[in-house]
Design a protein around this motif. Structure first.
Motif, short mmCIF file in Angstrom:
data_model
loop_
_atom_site.label_atom_id
_atom_site.label_comp_id
_atom_site.label_asym_id
_atom_site.label_seq_id
_atom_site.Cartn_x
_atom_site.Cartn_y
_atom_site.Cartn_z
N MET A 1 14.12 -34.69 40.71
CA MET A 1 15.04 -35.66 41.31
C MET A 1 15.43 -36.71 40.27
O MET A 1 14.59 -37.22 39.55
N ILE A 2 16.73 -37.00 40.18
CA ILE A 2 17.24 -38.01 39.26
C ILE A 2 17.24 -39.36 39.97
O ILE A 2 17.90 -39.52 41.00
N ASN A 3 16.51 -40.32 39.44
CA ASN A 3 16.36 -41.61 40.11
C ASN A 3 17.35 -42.63 39.55
O ASN A 3 16.97 -43.63 38.97
N PHE A 4 18.63 -42.33 39.73
CA PHE A 4 19.67 -43.26 39.32
C PHE A 4 20.57 -43.57 40.51
O PHE A 4 20.80 -42.71 41.36
N SER A 5 21.08 -44.80 40.53
CA SER A 5 21.98 -45.17 41.61
C SER A 5 23.25 -44.33 41.55
O SER A 5 23.77 -44.03 40.48
N LYS A 6 23.75 -43.96 42.72
CA LYS A 6 25.02 -43.23 42.79
C LYS A 6 26.21 -44.17 42.69
O LYS A 6 27.35 -43.72 42.52
N ASN A 7 25.93 -45.45 42.77
CA ASN A 7 26.99 -46.45 42.66
C ASN A 7 26.97 -47.07 41.27
O ASN A 7 25.91 -47.35 40.72
N ILE A 8 28.13 -47.29 40.71
CA ILE A 8 28.23 -47.94 39.41
C ILE A 8 28.86 -49.31 39.60
O ILE A 8 29.89 -49.45 40.25
N ILE A 9 28.17 -50.33 39.10
CA ILE A 9 28.67 -51.70 39.19
C ILE A 9 28.97 -52.18 37.78
O ILE A 9 28.07 -52.23 36.93
N GLY A 10 30.22 -52.49 37.50
CA GLY A 10 30.62 -52.88 36.16
C GLY A 10 31.04 -51.67 35.33
O GLY A 10 31.05 -50.53 35.80
N HIS A 11 31.43 -51.92 34.08
CA HIS A 11 31.85 -50.88 33.13
C HIS A 11 33.03 -50.06 33.65
O HIS A 11 33.20 -48.89 33.27
N GLN A 12 33.84 -50.65 34.52
CA GLN A 12 34.96 -49.92 35.11
C GLN A 12 35.94 -49.46 34.05
O GLN A 12 36.54 -48.38 34.16
N ASN A 13 36.12 -50.25 32.99
CA ASN A 13 37.07 -49.87 31.94
C ASN A 13 36.65 -48.58 31.25
O ASN A 13 37.50 -47.76 30.87
N ILE A 14 35.34 -48.36 31.10
CA ILE A 14 34.86 -47.13 30.46
C ILE A 14 35.09 -45.93 31.37
O ILE A 14 35.56 -44.87 30.92
N ILE A 15 34.77 -46.09 32.65
CA ILE A 15 35.01 -45.01 33.61
C ILE A 15 36.49 -44.63 33.61
O ILE A 15 36.86 -43.44 33.58
N ASP A 16 37.36 -45.63 33.68
CA ASP A 16 38.81 -45.37 33.73
C ASP A 16 39.28 -44.64 32.47
O ASP A 16 40.08 -43.70 32.55
N LYS A 17 38.78 -45.05 31.32
CA LYS A 17 39.18 -44.42 30.07
C LYS A 17 38.72 -42.97 29.99
O LYS A 17 39.48 -42.08 29.59
N LEU A 18 37.47 -42.72 30.42
CA LEU A 18 36.94 -41.36 30.39
C LEU A 18 37.72 -40.44 31.34
O LEU A 18 38.08 -39.30 30.97
N LEU A 19 37.99 -40.92 32.55
CA LEU A 19 38.73 -40.10 33.52
C LEU A 19 40.15 -39.83 33.05
O LEU A 19 40.68 -38.71 33.21
N HIS A 20 40.77 -40.84 32.45
CA HIS A 20 42.13 -40.66 31.93
C HIS A 20 42.16 -39.58 30.86
O HIS A 20 43.04 -38.70 30.87
N LYS A 21 41.20 -39.63 29.95
CA LYS A 21 41.15 -38.63 28.88
C LYS A 21 40.88 -37.23 29.45
O LYS A 21 41.47 -36.24 29.01
N PHE A 22 39.97 -37.15 30.42
CA PHE A 22 39.66 -35.84 30.99
C PHE A 22 40.88 -35.25 31.68
O PHE A 22 41.21 -34.06 31.48
N GLN A 23 41.57 -36.05 32.47
CA GLN A 23 42.72 -35.55 33.22
C GLN A 23 43.90 -35.20 32.33
O GLN A 23 44.76 -34.42 32.72
#
Length: 329
Positions: free
Chosen positions: A1-23
């Protein structure tokens, strides 16, 4: 079992950049997430992968997520230091066998055309052999396979590996975001203690949660107690502390050294008359600025060898306080 939160708080700019590049099909196969320990790099890696799974196969999203956080998804490998049951301890490094064991996974066809992800947590824990083995894999990237290297200290990764990766730096969170993360983890800490933990952990929620245990609170008080000793009980206090921390895991011992550094730095500030947000240090501390610098210098010069060569933690702690003992002789 991976004990990490499924929610991310902060670092939204990194998530957005990664998703943009992937898409846009411009996401590099090899990524490094780096920044201080405990600020959400691995949590974000899993959150990012969950969003990719939703984009690729939304109809089976819930099943994907369940497998992802159980660490049993056929397209995802989460690589960390292995636990040796015989020795009852975690290995010091990610081994070359763990890297070689990925060859079949990488060569296999992707399940349901979902991309394959390999997360190394952390890439700071490679030794020379495992680093070179990973380098060979990165030199010949496979289609639709992505590597995410988590690093708390970028300089610990071979330059040749760093040069083959796109790097994403994670800033420590603001106080407000830090508070939100702590509260989201359902940790029973009052607001005053959260203020203190923000300073003590340098804004690292992961570290703050570790420190907030009763064990670490006792440790903190023991260190403070050593800073206000008298000649008659100093040796016993140092010996008792050294015996106590000798049973720590490497991660716990690193927290001990972090606590000690924090206390010493604030003692130096007090000696220099520098105002600090941290005001709870006992003014009766007998450690001088010079002794504090000597102890800090010893830790900085020897900490890496302590973990590389698995040195005796009790002896290491006893040696830390030699300058303080000498001042009483």
């Amino acid at each position: 079992m991976i004990n990490f939160s499924k929610n991310i708080i902060g670092h939204q700019n990194i998530i957005d950049k990664l998703l943009h590049k992937f898409q846009n099909n411009t996401l590099h196969n090899s990524l490094i997430f780096f920044g201080q320990n405990g600020i959400g790099k691995t949590t974000l890696a899993f959150n990012f992968i969950s969003k990719i799974l939703k984009i690729i196969d939304n109809n089976n999203y819930n099943n994907h997520i369940s497998l992802l956080y159980k660490n049993s998804h056929p397209n995802i490998r989460y690589i960390t230091r292995s636990y040796d049951e015989a020795k009852d301890k975690t290995s010091e490094y990610i081994s070359i066998d763990q890297i070689r064991g990925l060859n079949n996974f990488i060569s296999q066809s992707s399940f349901n055309n979902v991309p394959k992800f390999i997360i190394f947590d952390s890439a700071d824990n490679f030794n020379k052999n495992s680093s070179n083995s990973l380098l060979k894999i990165l030199e010949e990237p496979s289609n639709n396979t992505y590597f995410i290297l988590i690093s708390h200290q970028l300089s610990n990764i071979l330059p040749t590996i760093r040069s083959r990766c796109i790097k994403f730096y994670f800033n420590k969170p603001s106080k407000d975001i830090f508070y939100d993360i702590i509260k989201n983890q359902n940790v029973d800490i009052n607001n005053a203690n959260i203020d203190f933990l923000y300073l003590l952990s340098n804004g690292s929620p992961g570290t703050a949660i570790k420190i907030s245990t009763d064990k670490m609170n006792d440790l903190y008080n023991s260190i403070i107690d050593i800073t206000i000793p008298n000649k008659n009980d100093l040796s016993k206090k140092i010996f008792d502390l050294s015996e106590y921390v000798s049973h720590f895991s490497n991660d716990e011992y690193k927290v001990f050294l972090m606590l000690l550094r924090f206390i010493l730095i604030n003692i130096i500030k007090n000696n220099l008359g520098i105002l600090s947000e941290f005001t709870t240090l006992n003014n009766e501390s007998t450690i001088t600025k010079l002794i504090s610098f000597e102890i800090l210098e010893f830790i900085d010069n020897n900490e890496k060898d302590l973990f590389i060569y698995n040195l005796d933690k009790k002896i290491f702690c006893l040696n830390i306080f030699i300058p303080l003992k000498k001042s009483y002789e």
